[in-house]
Scaffold this active site. Sequence first.
Site, PDB file in Angstrom:
ATOM      1  CE  LYS A   1      -3.692  -2.419   2.447  1.00 40.80           C
ATOM      2  NZ  LYS A   1      -4.415  -2.684   3.695  1.00 40.80           N
TER       3      LYS A   1
ATOM      4  CD  GLN B   1      -3.346  -4.343   6.699  1.00 42.39           C
ATOM      5  OE1 GLN B   1      -3.481  -3.312   6.050  1.00 42.39           O
ATOM      6  NE2 GLN B   1      -3.686  -5.522   6.214  1.00 42.39           N
TER       7      GLN B   1
ATOM      8  CG  ASP C   1      -9.857  -0.382   4.918  1.00 45.14           C
ATOM      9  OD1 ASP C   1      -9.642  -0.661   3.736  1.00 45.14           O
ATOM     10  OD2 ASP C   1      -9.098  -0.696   5.849  1.00 45.14           O
TER      11      ASP C   1
HETATM   12  N1  GUN Z   1      -6.466  -6.951   6.117  1.00 42.35           N
HETATM   13  C1  GUN Z   1      -6.650  -7.665   4.993  1.00 42.35           C
HETATM   14  N2  GUN Z   1      -7.234  -6.913   4.060  1.00 42.35           N
HETATM   15  C2  GUN Z   1      -7.431  -5.697   4.599  1.00 42.35           C
HETATM   16  C3  GUN Z   1      -8.003  -4.478   4.124  1.00 42.35           C
HETATM   17  O1  GUN Z   1      -8.477  -4.354   2.990  1.00 42.35           O
HETATM   18  N3  GUN Z   1      -8.017  -3.446   5.010  1.00 42.35           N
HETATM   19  C4  GUN Z   1      -7.546  -3.567   6.259  1.00 42.35           C
HETATM   20  N4  GUN Z   1      -7.610  -2.510   7.043  1.00 42.35           N
HETATM   21  N5  GUN Z   1      -7.005  -4.662   6.733  1.00 42.35           N
HETATM   22  C5  GUN Z   1      -6.960  -5.718   5.911  1.00 42.35           C
END
Ligand code: GUN
Length: 278
Positions: free
Chosen positions: A48, A92, A115
């Site tokens: 990311k 995350q 998100d």
């Molecule tokens: N863990 C696995 N996929 C994601 C995601 O898309 N966002 C977040 N915050 N954590 C994750």
Amino acid sequence: MIILDGKKLRDKILADLKIRLDAMPVKPTLAVILVGDDPASEIYVNNKQKTAQNLGINSVVLKYPAQLSENELLEKINELNNDTAVSAILVQLPLPAHIDKNKIINAICPAKDVDGLTAQNLGLLFSGQTPMVFPATPRGILLLLDEYKIEIEGKHVVVIGRSNLVGKPVSQMMLARNATVTTCHSYTKNLADITKSADIVVCAIGEKIITNSMLKSGCVVVDVGISLDSSGKVTGDVEFEGASKIASYITPVPGGVGPMTIAALMLNTVDLLAAQQV
Ligand code: GUN
């Protein structure tokens, strides 16, 4: 059979997004919080950050040890909420077991919730209203299906998985596109009978459960799963070899939904700043 190429569409989306970003006088700042040392999470967060930086999005990763208390994390989120230089916040997942995930997510200001996972944004989505942003993986899946002009309206979409990250929001988004949606999970009986009637299967479980005998000829297969097989190779929830002989379209793993999630997250990051500026 046609491969749904997530990498190719990601590259196209990011190239277009770069043009949009270059024209923005103020660039977004994405703050990513990582608690603990889960190796998969570290890889996701690095991806990311790298993608954001290549685009010209400011990216800050805040790393904390697994022992961080819930209150300390809430305080950190509060600081980011109040920091006008930060336009997007991502925590995350998964978080360590002693931290209440819902409490943490709901502490994020909905206007910075990149998100789309706060109760406010999921509530808007589930009540047929427009959230600030849609969760990244579901948004990425729909962008990929739309790119290949795969019809959703009136189709039977079977979603396997009911997480807030993928299963539940993608089910709602398919419903909003006038699909007939069946959401399955670990307690579902006779899964194969249900998947056999699916025009589109979206599988987000994290274990290899879909074989070609569970699929209808000509169906569309979207594989969200990522795990390592016995030889340490990245693999999905679907037996790709068999399924690709019967499906009309299928996502590979890797190279399907994963890159689309990153692309959608970058779109969400830019969309949030644009919304904050009006
Ligand atoms: N863990 C696995 N996929 C994601 C995601 O898309 N966002 C977040 N915050 N954590 C994750």
